[in-house]
Design a protein around this motif. Structure first.
Motif, mmCIF file in Angstrom:
data_model
loop_
_atom_site.group_PDB
_atom_site.id
_atom_site.type_symbol
_atom_site.label_atom_id
_atom_site.label_comp_id
_atom_site.label_asym_id
_atom_site.label_seq_id
_atom_site.Cartn_x
_atom_site.Cartn_y
_atom_site.Cartn_z
ATOM 1 N N TYR A 37 0.843 -1.203 0.084
ATOM 2 C CA TYR A 37 0.050 -0.105 0.078
ATOM 3 C C TYR A 37 0.752 1.267 -0.057
ATOM 4 O O TYR A 37 2.018 1.193 0.603
ATOM 5 N N ILE A 38 0.360 2.152 -0.810
ATOM 6 C CA ILE A 38 1.204 3.525 -0.638
ATOM 7 C C ILE A 38 0.727 4.238 0.553
ATOM 8 O O ILE A 38 -0.529 4.594 0.565
ATOM 9 N N ARG A 39 1.502 4.515 1.419
ATOM 10 C CA ARG A 39 1.254 4.985 2.875
ATOM 11 C C ARG A 39 1.736 6.752 2.646
ATOM 12 O O ARG A 39 1.239 7.387 3.560
ATOM 13 N N ASP A 40 2.800 7.127 2.114
ATOM 14 C CA ASP A 40 3.150 8.549 2.084
ATOM 15 C C ASP A 40 3.855 8.798 0.760
ATOM 16 O O ASP A 40 3.981 8.199 -0.184
ATOM 17 N N LEU A 41 3.989 10.113 0.711
ATOM 18 C CA LEU A 41 4.650 10.908 -0.221
ATOM 19 C C LEU A 41 5.955 10.414 -0.884
ATOM 20 O O LEU A 41 6.483 10.197 -1.946
#
Length: 460
Positions: A37-41
């Protein structure tokens, strides 16, 4: 069947998306193989650094972005019924298919950290020679209708398994480098080595490793009964192709005549040419109908045939073979196993000729199993591509650690230390003056200074 994945360009990525595939092999990036999952920039920036686009699982994606993705995909599916695939447009790329197949249970780090290849190399070479002699004996006995020496083959492969468990790189060398007296059955020997290395990586039990190694070694014995014009043809017409495919049944028949043969070995041999989408032979099995060890045998068979095409003077660069294998994920081969195999051998397998960011050419001599993109290499040319009088050992991971320590202490910036990377692997036919076998022998069998020191000797 509903679309499960959406192609998303990296500039459009958002938090909450589940990245399931990349536009390149996972081993070329720092990301985990199983998706994330993409959690942050920062993760988005990393993806933008390595990829042009990724595939996002629209079902697993969460939050508002997941709802929007599912709506977009559903709408697109309704408006574009029957889209043209590359194959429909006249291309040759096979399209992945969705098959209900349980994921393979992977047990990474089942075995101890590998010993240095140089410690295992003499024993590995003796075993390799013993396997070659054993295969010669198998072929001789087949021609004379004497019983196959399967007991001896099992014992020898068992010793090879133990050697690979101690040090995968020592045997990988013997699978990678072509010898001048190469035998016609050397493909089976090389593929058997790749199979055991692969099995070690995913944590197969020793008994399974032996079964896989023996089956891969003996899978082609039935080719002895094929006419030469069928066996050696570059392109076969349909009737000749049907004749060629009989070798699987011939192999199973020959091996099953031995009452001591392991039934699991027969299962692997019989199914190693089946393909994940059901397009293989002899029975057209698909997905989970194909035994896991047979799926693995099929992958290593394809990889060795791709890197060592029949009749070619030089092997193919591993990156090209890996690219071909990657294109066949979830078509001919299960995607999970393709990705695990690529990880097991590394993007730059032992014996690969590479170019460094410094312009120097080198040969990979041993993997860094925690950092696959930073192996030990032997430098064979200078920056102007002039051959060195004597190759020099360079540990890329140790060099990175030394430079990173300087950065961490504030003594230099990352730009100032200049981390060295591999820019590409090389086509061996373009550099025939590089004697990879000589480099191997110098690294494995000669005493030398520690790898970290040799890079910084006076004159470098």
């Amino acid at each position: 069947m509903a679309i499960q994945q959406a192609k998303v360009f990296v500039e459009d990525l958002q938090r909450g998306m589940f990245v399931s595939r990349l536009d390149r092999p996972w081993t070329r990036t720092p990301f985990a193989l199983q998706g994330f999952y993409i959690r942050d920039l920062e993760e988005i920036r990393q993806l933008q650094k390595y990829c042009r686009y990724v595939y996002v699982d629209v079902v697993k994606s969460v939050g508002d972005v997941g709802v929007k993705l599912r709506k977009i995909v559903r709408t697109a599916g309704e408006q574009n019924a029957g889209p043209q695939t590359p194959a429909a447009k006249g291309g040759h790329r096979r399209i992945p298919v969705a098959i209900n197949c349980k994921p393979v249970q992977i047990r990474h780090n089942t075995y101890a950290v590998p010993e240095p290849a140089r410690r295992e190399a003499p024993r590995a070479r003796q075993l390799h020679d013993r396997i070659i002699r054993g295969m010669h004996e198998v072929m001789v006995q087949l021609k004379t209708d004497r019983p196959l020496p399967t007991t001896q083959v099992n014992q020898t492969v068992g010793l090879m398994v133990d050697s690979v468990l101690r040090s995968p790189d020592a045997f990988s060398w013997l699978a990678r480098v072509r010898e001048k007296d190469e035998h016609t059955y050397s493909h089976s020997v090389r593929a058997s080595v790749w199979a055991v290395v692969f099995g070690r990586h995913i944590g197969l039990r020793r008994q399974e490793l032996v079964q896989l190694g023996v089956a891969t070694l003996l899978k082609d014995v039935g080719k002895l009964y094929l006419p030469d014009d069928v066996l050696k043809a570059d392109k076969r017409h349909p009737r000749a192709e049907l004749e060629y495919r009989k070798f699987v049944d011939y192999s199973v028949k020959l091996l099953s005549s031995d009452p001591n043969i392991d039934h699991q070995i027969l299962n692997i041999v019989q199914a190693h040419k089946e393909q994940y989408d059901g397009s293989g032979y002899p029975r057209g099995l698909r997905g989970g109908q194909i035994p896991i060890l047979a799926r693995m045998c099929g992958i290593v068979t394809f990889y060795d045939e791709a890197t060592n095409p029949r009749g070619a003077e030089f092997p193919l660069p591993p990156s090209k073979a890996v690219a071909q294998l990657y294109e066949l994920r979830d078509c001919a081969f299960q995607e999970q196993l393709v990705l695990e195999f690529i990880q097991s051998i590394g993007l730059y397998p032992t014996g690969t000729q590479v170019e460094l960011s410094t312009g120097e050419l080198a040969v990979v001599v041993e993997q860094s199993h925690e950092r696959r993109l930073k192996p030990k290499v032997m430098l064979v040319t200078d920056r102007s591509k002039k051959l060195l009088d004597k190759p020099r050992l360079f540990d890329m991971a140790a060099d990175d650690d030394r430079k990173q320590a300087l950065v961490n202490k504030g003594k230099k910036s990352l730009a100032e230390v200049g981390l060295i990377t591999i820019t590409q692997d090389l086509d061996p036919s373009q550099y025939p003056h590089i004697d990879v076998a000589k480099v191997r022998d110098q690294y494995l069998y000669e005493q030398r200074l520690p790898a970290f020191i040799t890079r910084f000797l006076p004159g470098r």
